[in-house]
Each structure stands twice: as structure tokens, then as C-alpha cells.
Design a protein around this motif. Structure first.
Motif, mmCIF file in Angstrom:
data_model
loop_
_atom_site.group_PDB
_atom_site.id
_atom_site.type_symbol
_atom_site.label_atom_id
_atom_site.label_comp_id
_atom_site.label_asym_id
_atom_site.label_seq_id
_atom_site.Cartn_x
_atom_site.Cartn_y
_atom_site.Cartn_z
ATOM 1 N N SER A 157 -3.269 -7.661 -20.191
ATOM 2 C CA SER A 157 -4.352 -8.459 -21.296
ATOM 3 C C SER A 157 -5.437 -8.760 -21.149
ATOM 4 C CB SER A 157 -3.511 -9.922 -21.732
ATOM 5 O OG SER A 157 -3.875 -10.381 -22.535
ATOM 6 N N CYS A 158 -6.058 -9.145 -19.836
ATOM 7 C CA CYS A 158 -7.231 -9.401 -19.473
ATOM 8 C C CYS A 158 -7.929 -8.658 -18.855
ATOM 9 C CB CYS A 158 -7.558 -10.941 -19.138
ATOM 10 S SG CYS A 158 -7.103 -11.350 -17.382
ATOM 11 N N GLY A 159 -6.935 -7.371 -17.875
ATOM 12 C CA GLY A 159 -7.588 -6.558 -17.120
ATOM 13 C C GLY A 159 -7.591 -7.182 -15.772
ATOM 14 N N THR A 160 -7.636 -8.216 -15.171
ATOM 15 C CA THR A 160 -7.723 -8.849 -13.988
ATOM 16 C C THR A 160 -6.624 -8.198 -13.201
ATOM 17 O OG1 THR A 160 -8.490 -10.881 -14.670
ATOM 18 C CG2 THR A 160 -7.840 -10.623 -12.558
ATOM 19 N N PRO A 161 -7.208 -7.508 -11.858
ATOM 20 C CA PRO A 161 -6.289 -6.848 -11.100
ATOM 21 C C PRO A 161 -5.926 -8.017 -9.966
ATOM 22 C CG PRO A 161 -8.594 -6.024 -10.721
ATOM 23 C CD PRO A 161 -8.314 -7.001 -11.671
ATOM 24 N N TYR A 162 -5.090 -7.860 -9.354
ATOM 25 C CA TYR A 162 -4.493 -8.767 -7.962
ATOM 26 C C TYR A 162 -3.911 -7.944 -6.991
ATOM 27 C CZ TYR A 162 -4.577 -12.325 -11.806
ATOM 28 O OH TYR A 162 -4.928 -13.021 -12.703
ATOM 29 N N PHE A 163 -4.393 -8.184 -5.780
ATOM 30 C CA PHE A 163 -4.233 -7.997 -4.405
ATOM 31 C C PHE A 163 -4.063 -9.126 -3.523
ATOM 32 C CE2 PHE A 163 -4.466 -6.553 0.004
ATOM 33 C CZ PHE A 163 -3.411 -5.715 0.014
ATOM 34 N N PRO A 164 -3.140 -9.450 -2.863
ATOM 35 C CA PRO A 164 -1.643 -8.845 -2.942
ATOM 36 C C PRO A 164 -1.012 -9.133 -4.512
ATOM 37 C CG PRO A 164 -1.822 -10.099 -0.909
ATOM 38 C CD PRO A 164 -3.244 -10.646 -1.751
ATOM 39 N N ARG A 165 -0.247 -8.191 -4.781
ATOM 40 C CA ARG A 165 0.349 -8.418 -6.214
ATOM 41 C C ARG A 165 0.694 -9.536 -6.355
ATOM 42 N NH1 ARG A 165 3.522 -4.015 -6.047
ATOM 43 N NH2 ARG A 165 4.749 -4.417 -7.695
ATOM 44 N N ASN A 166 0.457 -9.864 -7.677
ATOM 45 C CA ASN A 166 0.801 -11.272 -8.472
ATOM 46 C C ASN A 166 2.017 -10.740 -9.578
ATOM 47 O OD1 ASN A 166 0.929 -13.638 -9.904
ATOM 48 N ND2 ASN A 166 -0.989 -13.183 -10.763
ATOM 49 N N GLU A 167 3.121 -11.301 -9.321
ATOM 50 C CA GLU A 167 4.174 -10.886 -10.442
ATOM 51 C C GLU A 167 4.655 -11.934 -11.232
ATOM 52 O OE1 GLU A 167 7.285 -9.364 -8.097
ATOM 53 O OE2 GLU A 167 6.281 -7.327 -7.635
ATOM 54 N N PHE A 197 0.794 -1.089 -0.056
ATOM 55 C CA PHE A 197 -0.051 -0.216 0.089
ATOM 56 C C PHE A 197 0.727 1.284 -0.023
ATOM 57 C CE2 PHE A 197 0.311 1.401 4.386
ATOM 58 C CZ PHE A 197 0.898 0.489 4.974
ATOM 59 N N THR A 198 0.318 2.397 -0.404
ATOM 60 C CA THR A 198 1.095 3.699 -0.257
ATOM 61 C C THR A 198 0.366 4.708 0.474
ATOM 62 O OG1 THR A 198 1.847 5.688 -1.729
ATOM 63 C CG2 THR A 198 -0.018 4.159 -2.604
ATOM 64 N N GLY A 199 1.022 5.415 1.157
ATOM 65 C CA GLY A 199 0.362 6.277 1.857
ATOM 66 C C GLY A 199 0.606 8.037 1.320
ATOM 67 N N ALA A 200 1.230 7.965 0.048
ATOM 68 C CA ALA A 200 1.849 9.068 -0.398
ATOM 69 C C ALA A 200 0.736 10.252 -0.399
ATOM 70 C CB ALA A 200 2.410 8.976 -1.714
ATOM 71 N N ASP A 201 1.014 11.356 0.118
ATOM 72 C CA ASP A 201 -0.060 12.549 -0.015
ATOM 73 C C ASP A 201 -1.238 12.418 0.577
ATOM 74 O OD1 ASP A 201 2.157 13.907 -1.346
ATOM 75 O OD2 ASP A 201 1.326 12.926 -3.270
ATOM 76 N N GLY A 202 -1.459 11.594 1.914
ATOM 77 C CA GLY A 202 -2.621 11.078 2.089
ATOM 78 C C GLY A 202 -3.473 10.269 1.284
ATOM 79 N N SER A 220 5.338 -10.663 -17.843
ATOM 80 C CA SER A 220 5.375 -9.493 -18.564
ATOM 81 C C SER A 220 4.213 -8.909 -18.769
ATOM 82 C CB SER A 220 6.174 -10.074 -19.895
ATOM 83 O OG SER A 220 5.309 -10.685 -20.759
ATOM 84 N N GLU A 221 2.975 -9.594 -18.735
ATOM 85 C CA GLU A 221 1.527 -8.780 -18.844
ATOM 86 C C GLU A 221 1.171 -8.210 -17.616
ATOM 87 O OE1 GLU A 221 2.259 -12.060 -18.352
ATOM 88 O OE2 GLU A 221 0.809 -12.923 -17.295
ATOM 89 N N LEU A 222 1.971 -8.161 -16.514
ATOM 90 C CA LEU A 222 1.385 -7.721 -14.943
ATOM 91 C C LEU A 222 2.184 -6.453 -14.881
ATOM 92 C CD1 LEU A 222 1.597 -11.022 -13.201
ATOM 93 C CD2 LEU A 222 -0.392 -9.695 -14.018
ATOM 94 N N GLU A 223 1.341 -5.508 -14.690
ATOM 95 C CA GLU A 223 1.901 -3.873 -14.269
ATOM 96 C C GLU A 223 1.276 -3.438 -13.376
ATOM 97 O OE1 GLU A 223 -1.702 -1.957 -17.156
ATOM 98 O OE2 GLU A 223 0.362 -2.618 -17.973
ATOM 99 N N GLU A 224 1.911 -2.510 -12.603
ATOM 100 C CA GLU A 224 1.512 -1.861 -11.266
ATOM 101 C C GLU A 224 0.039 -1.300 -11.453
ATOM 102 O OE1 GLU A 224 4.765 -2.896 -9.497
ATOM 103 O OE2 GLU A 224 3.402 -1.338 -8.398
#
Lengths: 154, 397
Positions: A36-46, A20-25, A61-65
């Protein structure tokens, strides 16, 4: 160690890096998303997209931040009235805490988190809007260790 | 008779409790009881399948060999497996596959555990790359927290009440009164449940199953072997399912921080818990209407209600009415957990799914004294192993 949630003026450090990021509140959960398919992952899947029907390379390679939505609705909630075992770092005496499972509309998934100290199960309802913030999970002599937490919007 | 049938010739258990002894002792006692029940000896066993326990040192990780050594090395084929709470069913599946493949005729399945007091906790050391360690560290998400989240959701969506949850405990408490293998054999009242301490709101102490010591074993054989052994109509296992969830898994489960996202792919028609029995019904060629009884994994009272719907006893949202109608009580249309369930046993993880099949076996033989379901012909045992494991076993007379 204590987890009073009250700032002691010590250095603040995330209890886990990169989740998680707490930057700037603007506290957000950080994960990854399949380009490619748009599926988000939490916790991060690399490692590789886990959608078995994804047409992407599925080699990582298809997994972005990806930073998740800040707000969601309570899917369910519970509390802990007894001290859990380690590795939970509990204050002495133990302080009960509340946990919420929150449904994110955009991501169409449910994410768990503690609820900010002071909010009990009596203050929550299924369907209630909550937003992400950061709170102190525990402290030691060096620092306050923070984690993502949910809090009611109003 | 289906070509996928195997025979259950023997069932045995070491009583559940908090005995404070080594798990091997419980497994050995259960194995010997099952062998005696089958009228066979250890020397007749060609394949032994152990269900592992992860809280009892190295012997627990190699349970098949541990029990084989305790029984006396005999040169049998051996396997050990771990599948969380579904470990016992996984061991049955391994033995069944060996029998159906014609690789052996007689298999022994054993699971036993000695459980710690209180909350289950992650195993050993600092492991910040293990989600099971992290859920305790970052969330304090104990097992009862997950059970409580499911229970609260059921209250909000289906109108379940705390008294419905308590009524499950009262029912199971009565069912287990005469079960010699149950740990808790005491009538429980609604008041008892109401007055027990809240552990994880909305669940109270008596809504949540304990952790127990215990052991269970089965002697499984080919149908031909049973016939040669003089048992013409043995209790049979015609179907067993251990399917995984289907992506996206949208129901929170231990040790998840989050569900899968349903953004790219819609939710599957059958969530995990209902996919397990569905696959078993398909394999057996029967449906929930053919059942005489069910043993379901009541880790909490609320989860028993979820199971009514998942195994098809009623539509989603119908479990409270089904419970209140008395249909799932002994003497009702479809008794659930006539053994007393986890409510009366507490969980002895690798033994529990095997114990469920022991109960179905005794019920289908008409020998479940004090808790017999009349004219029992078919039963299902289901288990939410958690962590992506689970099982459904169908047993027929």
C-alpha cells in the motif's frame, strides 16, 4: 566451533531462515514490503505495516515478499576487538570482526552486517560502495552456518 | 509557577562502584538518604515508584515492591516499571503523574542495580525471536559496536577527532573528582585515553562507560505539600518527556538490524534524541538558552557531543567547537555533566536517570560541593534509553 570463514567442506546452512537468500550467487536480504505505502522492512515484518499514516489495511495482508538491493554505501563501520558474550559463537582463540552499517539508496535505510573476514576498519571508509555476500558465521560438527556479509565492491 | 510543577524535596544516592552486593541494599540506602534529605519518613510516603533491573532475578522485575518490602510494608500505592536505560525517568514520570492528578502528595522514586562485569549481554536462554538475542548471535553487535558506529559517523560527517572524544573524558574526569558518589575519582589525561585499548574502533576503553553498581532515590511531592512542609522555594520539575521516536526512525539504535525506511515517508524534522528534549522544553516553556547546566547520557565520549546538538546547545556539527571553547567545562557558559557523568559513574541502569536528577537538584540548591555551577537556575537531564525509550527532565530552582 570456529568462524574462520574458510570453507571446510561441511554442509552449509543459513544461521537464520528466511532473512537472506544466496541462490545462484545473487545474495540478497529478504524482507517484506507494504503493497500500500511502499515501505520495505528488514528483518521481515509480517504483522502490520508500521507506517502510522499508511492507508492500507495494516493487518498484514498488505505485506509482500521483498528482496533488497544488493549494493549500498557505508554509513559507518566499527570492529570488535574483544570476544562478545554468548549467544555470539566465537572461535577459540577469538578472532576480531568488522561490522558495517550500509545505506541502501533505493530503500532509503541503513542495514547492519558483518564485513567479510580479512577486511578491517583500515580498509573501509564512510561512503564506500559495498555489496552483499554470504559468509560463514560459525561452524559445528554438522555444518557451516552462514549469514549475510558486506564486502567492498572493488 | 506552572500547574505542572512538582517539588523535589529529597535526593539520595548510594555511591556507584563495583561493590558486589545485592541491588536492594543500594536502593534501600538511597531511599533512606532521600527521605532524610526531605525531612520525611517512610510512613509519609503514599506512592512508591520502582525502576526495574532485569539482571537481578525476580526482585528486580518488581523493584517497587522489593524496595517497599525492604523499607517495611506500609500499605503505600506501588508501581514498578522497565524502560531500558530510561527506567529511572519513567519511574519519575509515574510518580509525577500521580502527584499532578492529585492521587498522592508524597512519592518516593527508587532505582538500583548490581551490574555484571564486562559487556552487557541478552538475558537468559535461547530466544531466536528476540532481536536483542539475535543481534549478538548474527552480528556480534555488542553495545560498544553501536556506540562506535555513531562515533565513526560523527568523525566522517562533522570532523570529530579521537582527541575530541578524549577531551570529553578528561573534562568529565575532572568534574567528578570531588563527587562523593562517583565511582572513578581520578584525573584522566589525553594520553591515558589515547593509550587505552581499542574496544570497538574508533572507541577505546576510556571512551566507553563502565557498568556499575549503584542506587538513587528522589522524594517528590506536590507544590502544596512542600509549602505545608515549610519549603517555600523547593527545586521543581516543570517538565518531563518520554516521547517515542517518530516513524521513520532513521538513526540506528540498539538492538536494531536496520533503520526504518524513509522511502514512503520522509525523515521527521527531529530525530529521536532531539525530540526528547524538544518536548520537555515545550512543556516547561523554556529553551536551551535558559539552561545553567546539563546532565547528558555519555554512554560514550562521542555520544556526549551528539547530545550538545540534540539539546540545542549548538547547531548540528558545532559540538566539537563548543567543547574546544571550554563552554561545557565547569566555569564555562553551560557546564555539561558537572557530576562527572557516566564517564565517572559507569552505568547502573535503572538508577542512572534518577541520579542525573539528584545532581541537578543539588546543583540548583547550590550544594554540589567541589563541582558547583555558579548561580544555577535551570538544568536538563537527558537519557537515550535505547530500544525506543528515552527521557528528558527539566529541573528549575
Amino acid at each position: 566451533m570456529s568462524t574462520t570463514g574458510v570453507s571446510t567442506g561441511r554442509e552449509r546452512r543459513p544461521a537464520i531462515q528466511g532473512w537472506f537468500t544466496g541462490a545462484d550467487g545473487d545474495v540478497r536480504l529478504l524482507g517484506t514490503r507494504c503493497a500500500s505505502c511502499g515501505t520495505p522492512y528488514f528483518p521481515r515484518n509480517e504483522l502490520a505495516c508500521r507506517n502510522p499514516r499508511c492507508a492500507g489495511p495494516r493487518d498484514g495482508s498488505e505485506l509482500e515478499e521483498y528482496a533488497f538491493s544488493r549494493r549500498g554505501r557505508v554509513w559507518s563501520y566499527a570492529d570488535s576487538r574483544y570476544k562478545p558474550p554468548a549467544p555470539y559463537v566465537s572461535p577459540d582463540p577469538f578472532v576480531p570482526y568488522t561490522v558495517a552499517a550500509v545505506e541502501l539508496e533505493t530503500e532509503r535505510m541503513v542495514v547492519l552486517g558483518q564485513v567479510v573476514p580479512g577486511v578491517t576498519v583500515d580498509d573501509l571508509e564512510v561512503g564506500m560502495e559495498v555489496e552483499l555476500t554470504e559468509g560463514v558465521l560459525y561452524t559445528d560438527d554438522d555444518a557451516e552456518y552462514t549469514v549475510w556479509m558486506w564486502r567492498p565492491v572493488n | 509557577m506552572s500547574t505542572r510543577d512538582i517539588a523535589v524535596l529529597g535526593a539520595g544516592m548510594h555511591p556507584w562502584g563495583k561493590w558486589g552486593r545485592n541491588f536492594v541494599e543500594y536502593g534501600l540506602a538511597a531511599a533512606r538518604t532521600a527521605l532524610a534529605d526531605a525531612g520525611l519518613t517512610w510512613q509519609d510516603v503514599q506512592y512508591v515508584a520502582g525502576a526495574d533491573t532485569i539482571r537481578n532475578g525476580y526482585p528486580g522485575f518488581i523493584a517497587g515492591a522489593t524496595f517497599a518490602q525492604a523499607l517495611g510494608w506500609s500499605g503505600a500505592q506501588v508501581s514498578s516499571c522497565y524502560a531500558a536505560c530510561a527506567s529511572g525517568a519513567q519511574a519519575i514520570a509515574n510518580a509525577r503523574a500521580q502527584i499532578l492528578a492529585g492521587l498522592c502528595d508524597v512519592a518516593l522514586v527508587v532505582g538500583a542495580d548490581a551490574a555484571p562485569k564486562g559487556f552487557f549481554k541478552p538475558v537468559g536462554g535461547d530466544r531466536p525471536d528476540d532481536p536483542d538475542w539475535l543481534r549478538f548471535r548474527l552480528l556480534g553487535a555488542t553495545n560498544p559496536i553501536y556506540f562506535a558506529l555513531a562515533a565513526r559517523r560523527r568523525m566522517a560527517v562533522h570532523g570529530a577527532t579521537l582527541d575530541d572524544f578524549a577531551a570529553v573524558k578528561v573534562k568529565n574526569g575532572r568534574h567528578g573528582l570531588a563527587n562523593p558518589n562517583a565511582r572513578y575519582r581520578k584525573e584522566v589525561t589525553l594520553e591515558d585515553v589515547r593509550e587505552s585499548a581499542v574496544v570497538a574502533d574508533p572507541l577505546r576503553l576510556l571512551d566507553i562507560c563502565a557498568t556499575s553498581d549503584g542506587g538513587a532515590a528522589l522524594v517528590l511531592t506536590s507544590m502544596d505539600f512542600a509549602k505545608r512542609h515549610g519549603i517555600t522555594k523547593p527545586v521543581r520539575i516543570p517538565a518531563l518527556s518520554t516521547v517515542t521516536p517518530t516513524f521513520p526512525k532513521t538513526v540506528l539504535d540498539l538492538p536494531d538490524f536496520a533503520t526504518d525506511s524513509a522511502m514512503a515517508v520522509p525523515e521527521p524534522d527531529r530525530p529521536f534524541r532531539s525530540a526528547l528534549p524538544h518536548a520537555a522544553y515545550e512543556e516547561a516553556g523554556i529553551g536551551p538558552e535558559d539552561l545553567s547546566l546539563a546532565e547528558v547520557y555519555d554512554l560514550s565520549t562521542a555520544l556526549e557531543l551528539d547530545w550538545y546538538e540534540d539539546i540545542g546547545l549548538c547547531e548540528p556539527g558545532g559540538a566539537e567547537d563548543l567543547l574546544r571553547s571550554g563552554a561545557t567545562t565547569l566555569g564555562g557558559r553551560i557546564p555539561v555533566n558537572p557530576s562527572g557523568g557516566l564517564a565517572c559513574f559507569g552505568e547502573a541502569i535503572p538508577a542512572q536517570a534518577i541520579a542525573q536528577v539528584c545532581e541537578l537538584t543539588w546543583q540548583l540548591r547550590g550544594r554540589a560541593e567541589g563541582r558547583q555551577v555558579e548561580n544555577a537556575r535551570a538544568g536538563i537531564a537527558v537519557n537515550q534509553g535505547l530500544f525506543g525509550h528515552g527521557s528528558a527532565v527539566i529541573v528549575t530552582a
